[in-house]
Write a protein that holds these residues in place. Sequence first.
Motif, mmCIF file in Angstrom:
data_model
loop_
_atom_site.group_PDB
_atom_site.id
_atom_site.type_symbol
_atom_site.label_atom_id
_atom_site.label_comp_id
_atom_site.label_asym_id
_atom_site.label_seq_id
_atom_site.Cartn_x
_atom_site.Cartn_y
_atom_site.Cartn_z
ATOM 1 N N HIS A 238 0.869 -1.183 0.000
ATOM 2 C CA HIS A 238 0.000 0.000 0.000
ATOM 3 C C HIS A 238 0.904 1.231 0.000
ATOM 4 C CE1 HIS A 238 -3.930 -1.810 1.039
ATOM 5 N NE2 HIS A 238 -3.210 -2.697 1.709
ATOM 6 N N LEU A 239 0.610 2.170 -0.878
ATOM 7 C CA LEU A 239 1.320 3.444 -0.919
ATOM 8 C C LEU A 239 0.300 4.568 -0.925
ATOM 9 C CD1 LEU A 239 3.786 2.686 -3.865
ATOM 10 C CD2 LEU A 239 4.332 2.602 -1.432
ATOM 11 N N GLN A 240 0.558 5.598 -0.164
ATOM 12 C CA GLN A 240 -0.223 6.830 -0.231
ATOM 13 C C GLN A 240 0.708 7.847 -0.884
ATOM 14 O OE1 GLN A 240 -1.726 8.054 3.577
ATOM 15 N NE2 GLN A 240 -3.071 9.609 2.718
ATOM 16 N N VAL A 241 0.340 8.288 -2.070
ATOM 17 C CA VAL A 241 1.240 9.085 -2.900
ATOM 18 C C VAL A 241 0.594 10.415 -3.263
ATOM 19 C CG1 VAL A 241 2.558 9.124 -5.062
ATOM 20 C CG2 VAL A 241 2.147 6.944 -3.905
ATOM 21 N N GLN A 242 1.356 11.479 -3.094
ATOM 22 C CA GLN A 242 0.953 12.811 -3.567
ATOM 23 C C GLN A 242 1.637 13.031 -4.904
ATOM 24 O OE1 GLN A 242 -1.137 15.324 -2.180
ATOM 25 N NE2 GLN A 242 -0.832 16.157 -4.223
ATOM 26 N N THR A 243 0.839 13.265 -5.949
ATOM 27 C CA THR A 243 1.416 13.523 -7.264
ATOM 28 C C THR A 243 1.578 15.023 -7.467
ATOM 29 O OG1 THR A 243 -0.678 13.705 -8.459
ATOM 30 C CG2 THR A 243 0.218 11.486 -8.170
ATOM 31 N N LYS A 244 2.353 15.359 -8.472
ATOM 32 C CA LYS A 244 2.475 16.760 -8.883
ATOM 33 C C LYS A 244 2.002 16.841 -10.326
ATOM 34 C CE LYS A 244 5.785 17.809 -5.345
ATOM 35 N NZ LYS A 244 7.119 18.126 -4.970
ATOM 36 N N GLU A 245 2.882 17.059 -11.284
ATOM 37 C CA GLU A 245 2.462 17.225 -12.680
ATOM 38 C C GLU A 245 2.579 15.955 -13.518
ATOM 39 O OE1 GLU A 245 1.006 20.038 -13.806
ATOM 40 O OE2 GLU A 245 1.181 20.769 -11.759
ATOM 41 N N MET A 246 3.292 14.954 -13.024
ATOM 42 C CA MET A 246 3.523 13.725 -13.784
ATOM 43 C C MET A 246 2.476 12.674 -13.400
ATOM 44 S SD MET A 246 7.112 11.588 -13.965
ATOM 45 C CE MET A 246 8.066 12.976 -14.583
ATOM 46 N N HIS A 247 1.996 11.927 -14.376
ATOM 47 C CA HIS A 247 0.989 10.891 -14.151
ATOM 48 C C HIS A 247 1.550 9.782 -13.263
ATOM 49 C CE1 HIS A 247 -2.125 7.938 -14.875
ATOM 50 N NE2 HIS A 247 -2.809 8.811 -15.600
ATOM 51 N N ILE A 248 0.723 9.247 -12.390
ATOM 52 C CA ILE A 248 1.132 8.191 -11.466
ATOM 53 C C ILE A 248 1.642 6.951 -12.202
ATOM 54 C CG2 ILE A 248 -1.193 7.210 -11.232
ATOM 55 C CD1 ILE A 248 1.390 7.572 -8.384
ATOM 56 N N LYS A 249 1.168 6.721 -13.422
ATOM 57 C CA LYS A 249 1.612 5.537 -14.168
ATOM 58 C C LYS A 249 3.117 5.582 -14.447
ATOM 59 C CE LYS A 249 0.535 7.304 -18.777
ATOM 60 N NZ LYS A 249 -0.333 7.174 -19.940
ATOM 61 N N CYS A 250 3.681 6.769 -14.559
ATOM 62 C CA CYS A 250 5.125 6.893 -14.782
ATOM 63 C C CYS A 250 5.902 6.385 -13.572
ATOM 64 C CB CYS A 250 5.501 8.341 -15.065
ATOM 65 S SG CYS A 250 4.690 9.032 -16.512
ATOM 66 N N PHE A 251 5.397 6.686 -12.415
ATOM 67 C CA PHE A 251 6.022 6.273 -11.158
ATOM 68 C C PHE A 251 5.834 4.775 -10.919
ATOM 69 C CE2 PHE A 251 5.748 5.594 -6.564
ATOM 70 C CZ PHE A 251 6.978 6.070 -6.163
ATOM 71 N N MET A 252 4.594 4.317 -10.960
ATOM 72 C CA MET A 252 4.300 2.928 -10.634
ATOM 73 C C MET A 252 4.847 1.961 -11.683
ATOM 74 S SD MET A 252 3.133 2.809 -7.659
ATOM 75 C CE MET A 252 2.843 1.041 -7.678
ATOM 76 N N GLY A 253 4.788 2.349 -12.942
ATOM 77 C CA GLY A 253 5.334 1.486 -13.990
ATOM 78 C C GLY A 253 6.809 1.230 -13.771
ATOM 79 N N ARG A 254 7.539 2.288 -13.481
ATOM 80 C CA ARG A 254 8.985 2.168 -13.263
ATOM 81 C C ARG A 254 9.286 1.364 -11.996
ATOM 82 N NH1 ARG A 254 12.913 7.327 -14.179
ATOM 83 N NH2 ARG A 254 14.603 6.111 -15.067
ATOM 84 N N LEU A 255 8.577 1.664 -10.912
ATOM 85 C CA LEU A 255 8.791 0.973 -9.642
ATOM 86 C C LEU A 255 8.523 -0.522 -9.784
ATOM 87 C CD1 LEU A 255 9.283 0.961 -6.559
ATOM 88 C CD2 LEU A 255 6.872 1.592 -6.282
#
Length: 185
Positions: free
Chosen positions: A64-81
């Motif tokens: 479980h992650l609680q994430v605050q995004t800024k201007e980049m889509h969450i898929k960029c973060f989660m896909g890479r992770l």
Amino acid sequence: MTRKNRQWYPNVMMHITTRGNRKNNLFRDEEDYKVYLSTLEYVLEKTSDQFEIVSYVLMSNHVHLQVQTKEMHIKCFMGRLNNLYAKYFNNKYNYVGHLFQERYGSEIISDDKYVLEASRYIHLNPVRANMVKKPEEYKWSSYRMYISIVPEKTIETLRILSYFKSENRRLYYKEFVESAISPKG
């Protein structure tokens, strides 16, 4: 068949979940937990401060992650992770194929009450799974950082702690989280 696009917009907080394929373990030993956390830090760095981790818990077969995004889509973060961790895991255990059950789950946290409830829910996951009696006993969660047992690393506590009186806010947060632990009768 095409997949439905995720609901997302800039500067939103999200509750992200990801589970092992067929509910299999994502973490088999302490090294796996450490590698996931270092991968999380690496991806945060490589995405140029576009995401903040507000709270997290690494359970044996899900995250479980609680994430605050800024201007980049969450898929960029989660896909890479997920991609980097899956490569590590599959290489270590000589596996091929999918580590994760499906794409990660995501839910937009739309109000202040849910911001706090998501954090409490995440931090109480090991207690509710009967892995520990108190959330601070669980090593693979951000809770111990919130209550100052270990130094803050990887997470941003200010958003959550700002809901509590400035004096003793970490103690008030601890009381808030632990007030949802039902006594065994």
